[in-house]
Design a protein around this motif. Structure first.
Motif, PDB file in Angstrom:
ATOM      1  N   SER A 149      -9.635   9.850   7.720  1.00 21.18           N
ATOM      2  CA  SER A 149      -8.332   9.188   7.580  1.00 21.18           C
ATOM      3  C   SER A 149      -8.460   7.683   7.781  1.00 21.18           C
ATOM      4  O   SER A 149      -7.688   6.904   7.208  1.00 21.18           O
ATOM      5  N   ASP A 150      -9.430   7.244   8.596  1.00 19.99           N
ATOM      6  CA  ASP A 150      -9.636   5.810   8.800  1.00 19.99           C
ATOM      7  C   ASP A 150     -10.169   5.131   7.540  1.00 19.99           C
ATOM      8  O   ASP A 150     -10.028   3.919   7.370  1.00 19.99           O
ATOM      9  N   ASP A 151     -10.812   5.914   6.665  1.00 18.39           N
ATOM     10  CA  ASP A 151     -11.367   5.358   5.432  1.00 18.39           C
ATOM     11  C   ASP A 151     -10.329   5.227   4.322  1.00 18.39           C
ATOM     12  O   ASP A 151     -10.552   4.495   3.352  1.00 18.39           O
ATOM     13  N   LEU A 152      -9.214   5.941   4.465  1.00 19.57           N
ATOM     14  CA  LEU A 152      -8.185   5.900   3.423  1.00 19.57           C
ATOM     15  C   LEU A 152      -7.537   4.521   3.362  1.00 19.57           C
ATOM     16  O   LEU A 152      -7.479   3.797   4.361  1.00 19.57           O
ATOM     17  N   PRO A 153      -7.043   4.137   2.203  1.00 18.27           N
ATOM     18  CA  PRO A 153      -6.465   2.799   2.062  1.00 18.27           C
ATOM     19  C   PRO A 153      -5.120   2.659   2.767  1.00 18.27           C
ATOM     20  O   PRO A 153      -4.317   3.590   2.786  1.00 18.27           O
ATOM     21  N   ASP A 154      -4.907   1.499   3.337  1.00 14.32           N
ATOM     22  CA  ASP A 154      -3.607   1.129   3.881  1.00 14.32           C
ATOM     23  C   ASP A 154      -2.799   0.545   2.720  1.00 14.32           C
ATOM     24  O   ASP A 154      -2.985  -0.614   2.348  1.00 14.32           O
ATOM     25  N   LEU A 155      -1.929   1.352   2.150  1.00 12.37           N
ATOM     26  CA  LEU A 155      -1.237   0.968   0.918  1.00 12.37           C
ATOM     27  C   LEU A 155      -0.208  -0.132   1.169  1.00 12.37           C
ATOM     28  O   LEU A 155       0.453  -0.152   2.210  1.00 12.37           O
ATOM     29  N   PRO A 156      -0.042  -1.032   0.211  1.00 17.09           N
ATOM     30  CA  PRO A 156       1.010  -2.050   0.320  1.00 17.09           C
ATOM     31  C   PRO A 156       2.388  -1.397   0.346  1.00 17.09           C
ATOM     32  O   PRO A 156       2.566  -0.271  -0.137  1.00 17.09           O
ATOM     33  N   SER A 157       3.345  -2.105   0.899  1.00 18.49           N
ATOM     34  CA  SER A 157       4.709  -1.590   0.926  1.00 18.49           C
ATOM     35  C   SER A 157       5.366  -1.787  -0.442  1.00 18.49           C
ATOM     36  O   SER A 157       4.849  -2.525  -1.301  1.00 18.49           O
ATOM     37  N   GLU A 158       6.509  -1.146  -0.623  1.00 22.76           N
ATOM     38  CA  GLU A 158       7.221  -1.271  -1.898  1.00 22.76           C
ATOM     39  C   GLU A 158       7.676  -2.705  -2.127  1.00 22.76           C
ATOM     40  O   GLU A 158       7.628  -3.225  -3.248  1.00 22.76           O
ATOM     41  N   ASP A 159       8.109  -3.375  -1.055  1.00 25.11           N
ATOM     42  CA  ASP A 159       8.543  -4.776  -1.179  1.00 25.11           C
ATOM     43  C   ASP A 159       7.372  -5.679  -1.553  1.00 25.11           C
ATOM     44  O   ASP A 159       7.521  -6.607  -2.351  1.00 25.11           O
ATOM     45  N   GLN A 160       6.213  -5.426  -0.978  1.00 27.95           N
ATOM     46  CA  GLN A 160       5.038  -6.224  -1.315  1.00 27.95           C
ATOM     47  C   GLN A 160       4.647  -6.041  -2.779  1.00 27.95           C
ATOM     48  O   GLN A 160       4.279  -7.006  -3.450  1.00 27.95           O
ATOM     49  N   PHE A 161       4.723  -4.802  -3.250  1.00 27.19           N
ATOM     50  CA  PHE A 161       4.390  -4.534  -4.650  1.00 27.19           C
ATOM     51  C   PHE A 161       5.393  -5.188  -5.588  1.00 27.19           C
ATOM     52  O   PHE A 161       5.022  -5.762  -6.619  1.00 27.19           O
ATOM     53  N   ARG A 162       6.666  -5.129  -5.232  1.00 33.63           N
ATOM     54  CA  ARG A 162       7.702  -5.740  -6.065  1.00 33.63           C
ATOM     55  C   ARG A 162       7.507  -7.255  -6.140  1.00 33.63           C
ATOM     56  O   ARG A 162       7.622  -7.866  -7.209  1.00 33.63           O
ATOM     57  N   GLN A 163       7.201  -7.859  -5.004  1.00 36.79           N
ATOM     58  CA  GLN A 163       6.992  -9.305  -4.980  1.00 36.79           C
ATOM     59  C   GLN A 163       5.747  -9.700  -5.773  1.00 36.79           C
ATOM     60  O   GLN A 163       5.739 -10.706  -6.481  1.00 36.79           O
ATOM     61  N   ALA A 164       4.695  -8.889  -5.663  1.00 31.93           N
ATOM     62  CA  ALA A 164       3.461  -9.182  -6.395  1.00 31.93           C
ATOM     63  C   ALA A 164       3.696  -9.095  -7.900  1.00 31.93           C
ATOM     64  O   ALA A 164       3.076  -9.836  -8.678  1.00 31.93           O
ATOM     65  N   ARG A 165       4.569  -8.196  -8.301  1.00 29.06           N
ATOM     66  CA  ARG A 165       4.907  -8.094  -9.727  1.00 29.06           C
ATOM     67  C   ARG A 165       5.568  -9.368 -10.218  1.00 29.06           C
ATOM     68  O   ARG A 165       5.352  -9.803 -11.361  1.00 29.06           O
ATOM     69  N   GLU A 166       6.347  -9.993  -9.363  1.00 31.14           N
ATOM     70  CA  GLU A 166       7.079 -11.191  -9.755  1.00 31.14           C
ATOM     71  C   GLU A 166       6.207 -12.439  -9.687  1.00 31.14           C
ATOM     72  O   GLU A 166       6.308 -13.324 -10.539  1.00 31.14           O
ATOM     73  N   THR A 167       5.361 -12.507  -8.667  1.00 29.19           N
ATOM     74  CA  THR A 167       4.565 -13.717  -8.449  1.00 29.19           C
ATOM     75  C   THR A 167       3.156 -13.644  -9.035  1.00 29.19           C
ATOM     76  O   THR A 167       2.515 -14.670  -9.258  1.00 29.19           O
ATOM     77  N   GLY A 168       2.670 -12.416  -9.291  1.00 30.22           N
ATOM     78  CA  GLY A 168       1.327 -12.270  -9.814  1.00 30.22           C
ATOM     79  C   GLY A 168       0.237 -12.345  -8.759  1.00 30.22           C
ATOM     80  O   GLY A 168      -0.947 -12.413  -9.092  1.00 30.22           O
ATOM     81  N   GLU A 169       0.626 -12.337  -7.493  1.00 25.76           N
ATOM     82  CA  GLU A 169      -0.382 -12.417  -6.424  1.00 25.76           C
ATOM     83  C   GLU A 169      -1.205 -11.138  -6.355  1.00 25.76           C
ATOM     84  O   GLU A 169      -0.754 -10.049  -6.739  1.00 25.76           O
ATOM     85  N   VAL A 170      -2.419 -11.284  -5.866  1.00 24.24           N
ATOM     86  CA  VAL A 170      -3.322 -10.147  -5.709  1.00 24.24           C
ATOM     87  C   VAL A 170      -3.089  -9.508  -4.347  1.00 24.24           C
ATOM     88  O   VAL A 170      -3.144 -10.193  -3.322  1.00 24.24           O
ATOM     89  N   LEU A 171      -2.817  -8.221  -4.345  1.00 29.86           N
ATOM     90  CA  LEU A 171      -2.581  -7.506  -3.097  1.00 29.86           C
ATOM     91  C   LEU A 171      -3.908  -7.070  -2.487  1.00 29.86           C
ATOM     92  O   LEU A 171      -4.810  -6.622  -3.189  1.00 29.86           O
TER      93      LEU A 171
END
Length: 255
Positions: A149-171
């Motif tokens: 479980s420690d190896d599994l990815p810490d997924l970005p939040s929905e707000d972070q993904f939405r913002q990245a879609r708008e700004t183009g930043e790399v998560l």
């Protein structure tokens, strides 16, 4: 030899298929890694455990040793349905490239999904759909012991993904163990803070020598007190011829 091999089915309920592979299996190091990980037996279909072992071996023995990236190809994930047939999950790691910063196949797949430009531009691809697609893969690697479980990815939040879609930043997608380690790390003690703490400690435990020196010395109860003797010389009173005690005068010593 691997490229011409017929696709071999795998009995695993969840597995991967390497398509459009650019791996050079004529390389002795790569061929040895493929055999040790077991991927050579069923290539291009590979078990999750085999793919993880093969990828980790390539990173250690080829990428880091040779100081160059290795392109795997397109990693497409499948499930085995009730009839024993391979069925695509819709999840894939496109243009999979192994770099020195590689952690594991799940982290890399999640990183690709959340940062891929085509996925972000697809309005029908929602955050919930992405998480639901990744969940079976994460469950599978835990179930077969490939990862913890420690190896599994810490997924970005929905707000972070939405913002990245708008700004183009790399998560940034990292394993859970990195996030837990960050919480446990204590800030380093600066040398100035150490000196200040030591000074405060000295103020409490040690007396102030300079102040003590200014105070008059008090006689000890065991030390006899020597009285101060002041000579009083009688003087002549002209009025009555009587000697009286007046201010003491110093009598010069005759040698």
């Amino acid at each position: 030899m691997f490229g011409k091999k017929k696709q071999t089915s795998i009995g695993d309920p969840f597995f991967a298929r390497v398509e459009q592979s650019e791996i050079d299996f004529n390389d002795e190091v790569i061929q040895d890694l493929a055999e040790k990980s077991g991927v050579s037996e069923s290539w291009p279909n590979v078990s999750l455990a085999g793919l993880q072992q093969f990828a980790a071996g390539l990173v250690n023995d080829v990428v880091r040793a040779g100081d160059h990236d290795v392109r795997l190809g397109n990693i497409v994930y499948f499930i085995t349905n009730e009839k024993g047939r391979a069925e695509p999950t819709g999840l894939s790691w496109e243009r999979a490239t192994l770099t020195a910063g590689f952690e594991n196949i799940v982290v890399s797949t999640a990183d690709h999904i959340f940062n891929d430009t085509e996925i972000r531009q697809d309005e029908d691809m929602t955050y919930d759909i992405i998480v639901e697609a990744l969940q079976p893969l994460m469950d599978a690697v835990i179930a077969d012991g490939t990862l913890s479980s420690d190896d599994l990815p810490d997924l970005p939040s929905e707000d972070q993904f939405r913002q990245a879609r708008e700004t183009g930043e790399v998560l940034t997608v990292e394993p859970n163990k990195f996030q837990r380690a960050t919480i446990k790390v204590k800030p380093p003690i600066i040398e100035a803070d150490k000196a200040e703490s030591k000074e405060q400690l000295n103020d409490v435990t040690a007396p102030n020598v300079s102040k003590v020196a200014e105070q008059p010395k008090q006689p000890s109860s065991a030390e006899p007190v020597k009285p101060t003797v002041q000579a009083v010389v009688p003087t002549q009173d002209n009025s009555g011829g009587v000697m009286t005690e007046s201010d003491p005068k110093v009598i010069p010593h005759k040698s």
